[in-house]
Design a protein around this motif. Structure first.
Motif, PDB file in Angstrom:
ATOM      1  N   THR A   1       0.822  -1.427  -0.111  1.00 37.90           N
ATOM      2  CA  THR A   1      -0.130   0.059  -0.130  1.00 37.90           C
ATOM      3  C   THR A   1       1.076   1.277  -0.037  1.00 37.90           C
ATOM      4  OG1 THR A   1      -1.915  -1.037   1.086  1.00 37.90           O
ATOM      5  CG2 THR A   1      -1.802   1.412   1.343  1.00 37.90           C
ATOM      6  N   ALA A   2       0.535   2.140  -0.864  1.00 40.69           N
ATOM      7  CA  ALA A   2       1.490   3.518  -0.957  1.00 40.69           C
ATOM      8  C   ALA A   2       0.658   4.424  -0.103  1.00 40.69           C
ATOM      9  CB  ALA A   2       1.646   3.689  -2.546  1.00 40.69           C
ATOM     10  N   PHE A   3       1.485   5.423   0.480  1.00 40.83           N
ATOM     11  CA  PHE A   3       1.024   6.612   1.209  1.00 40.83           C
ATOM     12  C   PHE A   3       2.042   7.644   0.047  1.00 40.83           C
ATOM     13  CE2 PHE A   3       0.983   3.473   4.975  1.00 40.83           C
ATOM     14  CZ  PHE A   3      -0.342   3.481   4.757  1.00 40.83           C
ATOM     15  N   LEU A   4       1.148   8.263  -0.501  1.00 36.24           N
ATOM     16  CA  LEU A   4       1.648   9.484  -1.338  1.00 36.24           C
ATOM     17  C   LEU A   4       1.416  10.740  -1.138  1.00 36.24           C
ATOM     18  CD1 LEU A   4       3.040   9.436  -4.003  1.00 36.24           C
ATOM     19  CD2 LEU A   4       0.877   9.713  -5.199  1.00 36.24           C
ATOM     20  N   PRO A   5       2.523  11.559  -0.557  1.00 38.06           N
ATOM     21  CA  PRO A   5       2.130  13.068  -0.154  1.00 38.06           C
ATOM     22  C   PRO A   5       1.445  13.955  -1.489  1.00 38.06           C
ATOM     23  CG  PRO A   5       4.405  12.240   0.487  1.00 38.06           C
ATOM     24  CD  PRO A   5       3.835  11.448  -0.494  1.00 38.06           C
TER      25      PRO A   5
ATOM     26  N   GLY B   1      13.109   9.953   3.288  1.00 38.55           N
ATOM     27  CA  GLY B   1      14.130  10.868   3.861  1.00 38.55           C
ATOM     28  C   GLY B   1      13.838  12.155   3.565  1.00 38.55           C
ATOM     29  N   ASP B   2      13.024  12.452   2.499  1.00 37.60           N
ATOM     30  CA  ASP B   2      12.768  13.501   1.864  1.00 37.60           C
ATOM     31  C   ASP B   2      11.871  14.568   2.626  1.00 37.60           C
ATOM     32  OD1 ASP B   2      12.953  16.114   0.330  1.00 37.60           O
ATOM     33  OD2 ASP B   2      12.017  14.933  -1.509  1.00 37.60           O
ATOM     34  N   TYR B   3      12.014  14.837   4.023  1.00 41.15           N
ATOM     35  CA  TYR B   3      11.105  15.482   4.872  1.00 41.15           C
ATOM     36  C   TYR B   3      10.842  16.859   4.359  1.00 41.15           C
ATOM     37  CZ  TYR B   3      15.202  17.095   6.962  1.00 41.15           C
ATOM     38  OH  TYR B   3      16.732  17.894   6.837  1.00 41.15           O
ATOM     39  N   ALA B   4      11.741  17.330   3.495  1.00 38.20           N
ATOM     40  CA  ALA B   4      11.319  18.843   3.227  1.00 38.20           C
ATOM     41  C   ALA B   4      10.285  18.945   2.216  1.00 38.20           C
ATOM     42  CB  ALA B   4      12.596  19.622   2.514  1.00 38.20           C
ATOM     43  N   ALA B   5      10.246  17.858   1.302  1.00 35.93           N
ATOM     44  CA  ALA B   5       9.133  17.884   0.289  1.00 35.93           C
ATOM     45  C   ALA B   5       7.790  17.902   0.842  1.00 35.93           C
ATOM     46  CB  ALA B   5       9.205  16.655  -0.474  1.00 35.93           C
ATOM     47  N   LEU B   6       7.504  17.417   2.232  1.00 28.70           N
ATOM     48  CA  LEU B   6       6.488  17.491   2.979  1.00 28.70           C
ATOM     49  C   LEU B   6       5.668  18.907   3.203  1.00 28.70           C
ATOM     50  CD1 LEU B   6       6.753  14.492   5.383  1.00 28.70           C
ATOM     51  CD2 LEU B   6       6.091  14.493   3.088  1.00 28.70           C
ATOM     52  N   GLY B   7       6.919  19.665   3.323  1.00 33.41           N
ATOM     53  CA  GLY B   7       6.381  21.216   3.626  1.00 33.41           C
ATOM     54  C   GLY B   7       5.249  21.879   2.753  1.00 33.41           C
ATOM     55  N   GLY B   8       5.011  21.602   1.464  1.00 31.94           N
ATOM     56  CA  GLY B   8       4.363  22.186   0.686  1.00 31.94           C
ATOM     57  C   GLY B   8       2.964  21.345   0.475  1.00 31.94           C
ATOM     58  N   THR B   9       3.051  20.297   1.221  1.00 31.59           N
ATOM     59  CA  THR B   9       1.915  19.285   0.972  1.00 31.59           C
ATOM     60  C   THR B   9       0.645  19.405   2.068  1.00 31.59           C
ATOM     61  OG1 THR B   9       2.741  17.285   2.215  1.00 31.59           O
ATOM     62  CG2 THR B   9       3.229  17.754  -0.310  1.00 31.59           C
ATOM     63  N   ALA B  10      -0.494  19.224   1.511  1.00 39.37           N
ATOM     64  CA  ALA B  10      -1.452  19.174   2.584  1.00 39.37           C
ATOM     65  C   ALA B  10      -1.663  17.708   3.437  1.00 39.37           C
ATOM     66  CB  ALA B  10      -2.896  19.321   1.922  1.00 39.37           C
ATOM     67  N   GLY B  11      -1.285  16.704   2.876  1.00 32.51           N
ATOM     68  CA  GLY B  11      -1.040  15.482   3.691  1.00 32.51           C
ATOM     69  C   GLY B  11      -0.976  14.334   2.756  1.00 32.51           C
ATOM     70  N   PHE B  12      -1.464  13.098   3.020  1.00 32.82           N
ATOM     71  CA  PHE B  12      -1.172  11.905   1.825  1.00 32.82           C
ATOM     72  C   PHE B  12      -2.259  11.179   1.737  1.00 32.82           C
ATOM     73  CE2 PHE B  12      -0.319  10.463   6.212  1.00 32.82           C
ATOM     74  CZ  PHE B  12      -0.845   9.162   6.439  1.00 32.82           C
ATOM     75  N   VAL B  13      -2.270  10.637   0.547  1.00 33.76           N
ATOM     76  CA  VAL B  13      -3.327   9.550   0.096  1.00 33.76           C
ATOM     77  C   VAL B  13      -2.827   8.204   0.367  1.00 33.76           C
ATOM     78  CG1 VAL B  13      -4.695  11.221  -1.584  1.00 33.76           C
ATOM     79  CG2 VAL B  13      -2.939   9.753  -2.374  1.00 33.76           C
ATOM     80  N   GLU B  14      -4.078   7.219   0.381  1.00 30.82           N
ATOM     81  CA  GLU B  14      -3.615   6.071   0.406  1.00 30.82           C
ATOM     82  C   GLU B  14      -3.915   5.216  -0.626  1.00 30.82           C
ATOM     83  OE1 GLU B  14      -5.434   2.192   3.395  1.00 30.82           O
ATOM     84  OE2 GLU B  14      -4.735   4.173   4.541  1.00 30.82           O
ATOM     85  N   LEU B  15      -3.175   4.722  -1.200  1.00 30.52           N
ATOM     86  CA  LEU B  15      -3.528   3.871  -2.734  1.00 30.52           C
ATOM     87  C   LEU B  15      -3.176   2.210  -2.188  1.00 30.52           C
ATOM     88  CD1 LEU B  15      -1.690   6.244  -5.166  1.00 30.52           C
ATOM     89  CD2 LEU B  15      -4.031   6.248  -4.213  1.00 30.52           C
ATOM     90  N   PRO B  16      -4.357   1.438  -2.077  1.00 26.09           N
ATOM     91  CA  PRO B  16      -4.061   0.027  -1.868  1.00 26.09           C
ATOM     92  C   PRO B  16      -3.201  -0.859  -2.823  1.00 26.09           C
ATOM     93  CG  PRO B  16      -6.181   0.860  -1.291  1.00 26.09           C
ATOM     94  CD  PRO B  16      -5.606   1.981  -2.021  1.00 26.09           C
ATOM     95  N   ALA B  17      -2.620  -1.769  -2.367  1.00 25.70           N
ATOM     96  CA  ALA B  17      -1.623  -2.597  -3.221  1.00 25.70           C
ATOM     97  C   ALA B  17      -2.571  -3.508  -4.360  1.00 25.70           C
ATOM     98  CB  ALA B  17      -0.977  -3.435  -2.418  1.00 25.70           C
ATOM     99  N   GLY B  18      -1.890  -3.647  -5.308  1.00 22.81           N
ATOM    100  CA  GLY B  18      -2.324  -4.574  -6.689  1.00 22.81           C
ATOM    101  C   GLY B  18      -3.668  -3.988  -7.211  1.00 22.81           C
ATOM    102  N   ARG B  19      -3.748  -2.914  -7.334  1.00 22.08           N
ATOM    103  CA  ARG B  19      -4.879  -2.228  -7.922  1.00 22.08           C
ATOM    104  C   ARG B  19      -4.698  -1.853  -9.516  1.00 22.08           C
ATOM    105  NH1 ARG B  19      -8.650  -0.568  -4.030  1.00 22.08           N
ATOM    106  NH2 ARG B  19      -8.488  -2.076  -2.353  1.00 22.08           N
ATOM    107  N   GLY B  20      -3.512  -2.209 -10.033  1.00 20.57           N
ATOM    108  CA  GLY B  20      -3.193  -1.856 -11.408  1.00 20.57           C
ATOM    109  C   GLY B  20      -3.019  -0.304 -11.492  1.00 20.57           C
ATOM    110  N   MET B  21      -3.640   0.482 -12.128  1.00 21.69           N
ATOM    111  CA  MET B  21      -3.563   1.830 -12.296  1.00 21.69           C
ATOM    112  C   MET B  21      -4.663   2.501 -11.703  1.00 21.69           C
ATOM    113  SD  MET B  21      -1.068   3.666 -13.895  1.00 21.69           S
ATOM    114  CE  MET B  21      -0.536   2.619 -15.114  1.00 21.69           C
ATOM    115  N   PHE B  22      -4.463   3.508 -10.797  1.00 24.97           N
ATOM    116  CA  PHE B  22      -5.401   4.411 -10.700  1.00 24.97           C
ATOM    117  C   PHE B  22      -5.522   5.502 -11.401  1.00 24.97           C
ATOM    118  CE2 PHE B  22      -3.851   2.505  -6.694  1.00 24.97           C
ATOM    119  CZ  PHE B  22      -4.927   2.310  -5.922  1.00 24.97           C
TER     120      PHE B  22
END
Length: 402
Positions: free
Chosen positions: A341-345, A367-388
């Motif tokens: 499962t992917a957690f995508l900022p 390790g790229d914590y600085a990239a989170l500064g401009g984000t609102a949160g993260f989405v959860e993308l379950p495994a094995g679903r092909g293409m969202f």
């Protein structure tokens, strides 16, 4: 290694309600109420004036009277006077009880005072009980005003104070220890060498907790010494309800956290989750019932696990539920991982349809914590679903509570 859904279930199944305690209202701001608060009297308790002006008998105006001798003043906070002559009036203040014999209040702006007479304009329009807040207009004695399980916001504190609740029954605050580990980490006010990093994870976790109302926190740090870690965790387990560790849970030679916890009698409920980032996530429970979250030390992993698992656990033990579920639509095509499962900022913006649209941001890894500064949160993308697909709905975890 277990799935995200299984990890979530295990964590939330261990979420037992905090014990109830009694606190003075002034010491309970923001606490979760464990009793129902009811009205101790009607509100308003008597008919009251809604503004400054004069109180009159409506029938006198209805019969043509436009000038009313002033017979006295009805102040707020004193017992009701009585109009002795129907043709007279009483000056009245906002919030004052309605004098006997009166059933209409004329605002001061519509009155001229002439020789102790209140003179009304000829074209004024009045009605019975105008500008009067009737008894029990807001609520009646015994009516429920605040349900158990509510958080004592400033508005609810005002209601509780108004019905005389000097002491309230609330959930005991959660005592939370936030523990960083690793020789490479130095305190944020110290010089840092090229082979070192500053202790940012514990501050990020603490900020997330406090933004969500969990303020009873304390930060700790232990270097990569098994003996010191063991002594320190033993002491912390005795004093705190929840432990949140960052780092020391992977497969390195100096990742002592799992074995130290095992030696202290903390039972591992799971170790490793099919997710990215944050796969080494560890969760366990002490014999006392206290729980331990051991989060991976990479900054993005730490934050994702804190929001995905720790905050829902804390919300459930305080509020009875893990919190609101938010959803967004994807702003582009995203491939899913076959096994994790992917957690995508993401950044989030509203489109012309009023939908909240999530857009992936570039980041180089956990390790790229600085990239989170401009984000609102993260989405959860379950495994094995092909293409969202673009426009597809996804679960969303905001950094800042709405």
């Amino acid at each position: 290694m277990i799935t995200v859904a299984k990890a979530e279930k295990i964590v939330l199944d261990e979420a037992r309600p905090q014990p109830a305690v009694r606190r003075k209202l002034a010491d309970a701001y923001g606490a979760v109420l464990r009793e129902t608060i009811c009205a101790d009297q009607d509100q308003p308790s008597m008919d009251r004036s809604a503004m400054d002006g004069i109180a009159i008998a409506f029938e006198r105006w209805e019969k043509g009277a436009r000038s009313f001798p002033i017979a006295g003043i009805q102040k707020a906070g004193v017992a009701a006077l009585r109009l002795k002559k129907k043709g007279d009036c009483l000056e009245i203040m906002t919030g004052a009880v309605l004098p006997g014999g009166c059933d209409c209040v004329v605002p001061v702006e519509q009155i001229q005072m002439v020789n102790r007479q209140a003179v009304l304009k000829d074209d004024i329009r009045l009605s019975r009980f105008q500008n009067i807040r009737r008894r029990a207009q807001d609520y009646r004695k015994g009516e429920v005003l605040i349900q158990a399980g509510s958080r004592l916001s400033p508005q609810q504190v005002q209601v509780a104070a108004s019905v005389g609740k000097a002491v309230v029954k609330v959930s005991a605050p959660v005592q939370i220890a936030i523990i960083g580990t690793g020789d490479e980490l130095v305190e944020i006010d110290r010089p840092v060498k090229p082979h070192q990093a500053r202790r940012s994870n514990v501050y990020a976790i603490e900020a997330a907790l406090r933004l969500n109302g969990f303020s009873q926190t304390r930060r700790f740090h232990f270097n990569d010494s098994r003996a010191r870690l063991l002594r320190g965790l033993q002491n912390i387990l005795e004093k705190f309800d929840v432990l949140i560790l960052s780092g020391g849970v992977s497969m390195g030679k100096f990742d002592f956290v799992p074995e130290a916890l095992a030696e202290l009698g903390v039972k591992v409920l799971f170790h490793k989750v099919r997710q990215r980032p944050g796969k080494p996530f560890w969760f366990g429970q002490a014999k006392s019932g206290k729980v331990v979250f051991a989060l991976p030390g990479n900054p993005v992993s730490t934050q994702v696990c804190a929001y995905r698992y720790v905050l829902p656990y804390l919300k459930k033990i305080m509020f009875g539920a893990p919190g609101e579920i938010y959803r967004v639509v994807l702003g582009g095509v995203v491939p899913s991982h076959p096994d994790l499962t992917a957690f995508l900022p993401v950044c989030v913006a509203e489109n012309s349809k009023g939908e909240r649209v999530a857009t992936e941001v570039a980041f180089t890894g956990s390790g790229d914590y600085a990239a989170l500064g401009g984000t609102a949160g993260f989405v959860e993308l379950p495994a094995g679903r092909g293409m969202f697909r673009k426009g597809q709905s996804a679960r969303f975890f905001p950094w800042v509570p709405s």
